[in-house]
Design an enzyme around this catalytic site. Structure first.
Site, PDB file in Angstrom:
ATOM      1  N   GLN A 195       9.694 -10.455   3.540  1.00 54.91           N
ATOM      2  CA  GLN A 195       8.956 -10.241   4.002  1.00 54.91           C
ATOM      3  C   GLN A 195       8.960  -9.800   5.962  1.00 54.91           C
ATOM      4  O   GLN A 195       8.711  -9.510   6.403  1.00 54.91           O
ATOM      5  CB  GLN A 195       7.313 -10.514   3.947  1.00 54.91           C
ATOM      6  CG  GLN A 195       7.163 -11.194   2.300  1.00 54.91           C
ATOM      7  CD  GLN A 195       6.920  -9.725   1.683  1.00 54.91           C
ATOM      8  OE1 GLN A 195       6.275  -8.890   2.142  1.00 54.91           O
ATOM      9  NE2 GLN A 195       7.774  -9.657   0.774  1.00 54.91           N
ATOM     10  N   GLY A 236      -3.273  -6.800   1.967  1.00 55.83           N
ATOM     11  CA  GLY A 236      -1.761  -7.066   1.342  1.00 55.83           C
ATOM     12  C   GLY A 236      -0.603  -6.261   2.201  1.00 55.83           C
ATOM     13  O   GLY A 236      -1.206  -5.597   2.899  1.00 55.83           O
ATOM     14  N   HIS A 237       0.300  -6.808   2.062  1.00 56.45           N
ATOM     15  CA  HIS A 237       1.322  -5.766   2.419  1.00 56.45           C
ATOM     16  C   HIS A 237       1.760  -4.044   2.119  1.00 56.45           C
ATOM     17  O   HIS A 237       1.345  -3.990   1.566  1.00 56.45           O
ATOM     18  CB  HIS A 237       3.251  -7.013   2.087  1.00 56.45           C
ATOM     19  CG  HIS A 237       3.226  -6.981   0.932  1.00 56.45           C
ATOM     20  ND1 HIS A 237       4.522  -7.739   0.786  1.00 56.45           N
ATOM     21  CD2 HIS A 237       2.445  -6.713  -0.426  1.00 56.45           C
ATOM     22  CE1 HIS A 237       4.073  -7.527  -1.229  1.00 56.45           C
ATOM     23  NE2 HIS A 237       3.151  -7.323  -1.520  1.00 56.45           N
ATOM     24  N   ASN A 238       2.035  -3.946   3.413  1.00 58.94           N
ATOM     25  CA  ASN A 238       2.459  -2.887   3.290  1.00 58.94           C
ATOM     26  C   ASN A 238       0.936  -1.482   2.789  1.00 58.94           C
ATOM     27  O   ASN A 238       0.856  -0.487   2.471  1.00 58.94           O
ATOM     28  CB  ASN A 238       2.922  -2.007   2.000  1.00 58.94           C
ATOM     29  CG  ASN A 238       4.268  -2.785   2.691  1.00 58.94           C
ATOM     30  OD1 ASN A 238       4.552  -3.928   1.143  1.00 58.94           O
ATOM     31  ND2 ASN A 238       5.027  -2.292   3.397  1.00 58.94           N
ATOM     32  N   SER A 256      -0.111  -2.532  -0.776  1.00 59.58           N
ATOM     33  CA  SER A 256       0.449  -1.110  -0.880  1.00 59.58           C
ATOM     34  C   SER A 256      -0.474   0.140  -1.511  1.00 59.58           C
ATOM     35  O   SER A 256      -0.785   1.136  -0.771  1.00 59.58           O
ATOM     36  CB  SER A 256       1.347  -0.649  -2.468  1.00 59.58           C
ATOM     37  OG  SER A 256       2.429  -1.503  -1.843  1.00 59.58           O
TER      38      SER A 256
END
Lengths: 341, 341, 341
Positions: A195, A236-238, A256
């Site tokens: 990541q 969460g990521h993004n 995302s």
């Protein structure tokens, strides 16, 4: 201690009654006593004003003349006015620059910055003026912390993340931990995807206690200006969150997903990954969002609570709703046939 | 190591069988071996007693004579009895007073208090006798910690909060972070309302790992005596929780809600703000409470899990339930008309 | 910087196009530029490949010939291939052995182990080669940490717990706090049951930020090999999780539940206590599981989100579903009677 007429001069609003009355605290109507300024944000509590011990009250225009016996400040938005008064009486503690002997700091520190005992600040960290890094907080290599941002005790900022100015990061919050990214092998084993994105946070953002925001996988996770994030939230990521969006406790937002500006997300709501939520969307508490929302408005999906016995009786049918619909359709056909015969 | 007859003398209950048998550990029926005392809390596991390797078993009155071949202690409540035996064999570690060289302590410390490495205790903190502050824990300015309370590593207590006696605060818990209080400007920006209340916690309270309890906005957030709070729980500002209430993991309770005494709240349940929950209310796991509950009893709102294909078939109808009810009403009218014709 | 033909030699796959092209980074299709290798995991984004600035693309067999103008690597599973390339470009930071002056370490430390500032490692801890204990992390007495395991800043491992090799424990995670075990007295007060089991974690496990895993009451809580656990998750005492199971953020798993191997549990799902979940079960986001699941498959229970007004109209009927079913049954009988008359 401030006179009501001085307060109105400073913060606006219309003074009705004795302007020489002094107040030095804000308090709720039922707790207020001598020297306290209270507020009536919701007209349904009007009767409480009479019984309140408050020295004066902030009211809206509709309640301007309902109270004849007490000094009052009439404001367009009494709750907002109260907020400004509360800030007047309780300004943020000023930061006394200095690095504690038991802090481990490997970057250059402006003299206006305070770093408390047990804090660890790694190489290459860039600290703005007036930053406060609380006891035992951690700021990883190369992170940026904007001016006047306060990081509370035990918060963690991973390497490379960027915090804007005037932010508050509460205790135990974790900014920039790895996103949950794995590719699955045929045998079921998971291969970790590094990541390598960052978390980039705007100005005037507040992040609650024990909230976690994952770094992006390849691109960044981005939190806009003025966003307010309560406790125990997972982002969460993004994920990208637009300016001034507010998120209540225990919400989870999967990877995302993009959330617009000025949204309000109720407690324990969830949003699955890869969705788009428009600006000005309100999501009710406990609602799981599984599809993108393209229009502003209020969206809800939660269940009416019942006594357990009633719940057992009613909710068992949910498993057979489709059969129920079939039965209704069959009835309609049979009746149709009889009516035509 | 203790003889069964000595144990009964100490803790009560009726001994049936050989009182000279010695036990030195508690264990579940399927794991128990020589020297282990096990228990039968639920009569449906009676058959497991036969196959168990336990040296002796704690049973309820109904199972008193069901087991002829093994020493047993008959108790009104076998699980409660087991709890007392387990406490006999596993007393809490005694606290050795002393402050670690790598702790940063700015208040006076009774000689019976232990403060471990990396802990930070600010000015004006009042520590009772026998307090244990774990590694890296933080106690903010002016907080009170009652006698024999244990604060685990990495827990955070913000300034001014009050913990009673004999409490356990687990790792990562955050007591007294700011409540989520903001007033909204017309342009959507949020004005932070200073959170000047405290968290006040009674005696014998346990607070789980990474749980967060916000300080009050103006008044206090109050947790009663004997309250047990599991991990990952969020309790908003100005919440009040009555004595002996127990709350399971991942629950969220929004601001200003009042919860009675002796309630039990299941995992992942949620309660929205400004509600009142009566004494002795049980809320099932996963239930979102959106209205006050005035009567004791069990309350539930959750969904039956199904295979995904069945779920798709059944739950799609939820979006059209109102139309379905209209169709039923129409059928009733048409049939009524035919029956009367 | 690596040539495509070298990459294929190293990682497999079929090279189509110019093997001398060099790449030094992975990027998403829409962000990729010169020197970037991108991937097409989902054929529906095929059109993005054309507009992408990527130097080369990893594709599946079905997309092998759809792109005529760009070097590409054809792989059985493009996403898995991408994972391996990303790991090639971003290997884990190597660990430089050494103990920081501000760490408090009471056990023996292999020279390959790094312990950062503010970390506390108690007596009797056993550390494998290449372990990294981050700033301010805590490892309690007698815990075992397997080779190459990385414990991030502010994570807590309670006494006696066992971590396997090659694990990653993210910031704020708490391993081995007390399970939520109490027996209730008649007056409502709770008697704490000492939690004397451990948490035993296999190899290659990743545990997310602020996740909590409770120690067992009598026996152990056990996490299998290759399990991946996201952020903000609560795992109760005595839970057992099989190899390669993956759990997304905000999930709660109550005590004594056993989960099989290779399961996938969606975000905010919950599983109540004492259940058994078979191998290869997939649980959808937000689903509360209240019964054991004996067969592999996908299981779901969540609600369709609606505009708030529609929700009010439709969901009110849930409280009266049983009455609705009675009305349908009555209609069927009445129609039956008419049809037979």
């Amino acid at each position: 201690m401030i006179r009501l007429d001085e307060l109105v001069q400073k913060l606006g609003g219309e003074l009705v009654g004795d302007g020489s009355v002094c107040v030095d605290r804000v308090a709720t109507l039922d707790q207020a006593g001598k020297g306290d300024l209270s507020f009536l944000a919701n007209p349904k509590y009007l009767s409480q004003v009479k019984s309140s011990g408050a020295a004066a009250v902030i009211v809206g225009k509709s309640a301007r003349d309902a109270l004849t016996d007490r000094p009052r400040i009439v404001a367009d938005d009494p709750y907002l006015y109260f907020a400004h008064v509360a800030r007047h009486f309780n300004p943020p503690a000023s930061v006394l620059g200095g690095v504690h002997l038991l802090a481990a700091v490997s970057c250059s520190v402006p003299s206006s910055v305070a770093i408390d005992a047990g804090a660890v600040v790694e190489e290459g960290v860039v600290l703005g003026e007036g930053v406060h890094i609380g006891a035992g907080a951690y700021v990883g290599r190369g992170a940026h912390v904007g001016a006047n941002t306060r990081i509370a005790p035990r918060a963690t900022v991973y390497a490379g993340c960027v915090l804007g100015q005037d932010c508050i990061i509460h205790a135990g919050a974790v900014i920039g931990s790895d996103g949950f990214g794995f590719a699955r092998q045929r045998d079921g084993a998971w291969v970790k995807i590094p990541q390598v994105g960052r978390v980039v946070i705007g100005n005037d953002v507040e992040i609650g206690a024990n909230t976690t925001i994952d770094r992006g996988a390849l691109d960044d996770t981005v939190i806009g200006n003025g966003v307010k994030i309560d406790n125990q939230i997972q982002i969460g990521h993004n994920v990208r969150i637009g300016d001034f969006t507010a998120i209540a406790g225990c919400v989870g937002i999967a990877g995302s997903t993009r959330i617009g500006a000025r949204c309000m997300i109720g407690g324990q709501a969830g949003i699955i990954g890869h969705l788009t939520i428009a600006d000005d969307v309100v999501i009710s508490a406990g609602t799981l969002v599984t599809k993108s929302i393209r229009q502003p408005g209020v969206y809800t999906a939660n269940l009416p609570v019942q006594g357990h016995a009633d719940w057992v009786k009613n909710f068992a049918h949910l498993r057979h709703l489709d059969t129920l619909v079939d039965r209704i359709r069959a009835l309609e056909q049979r009746l149709e046939e009889r009516e035509q015969s």
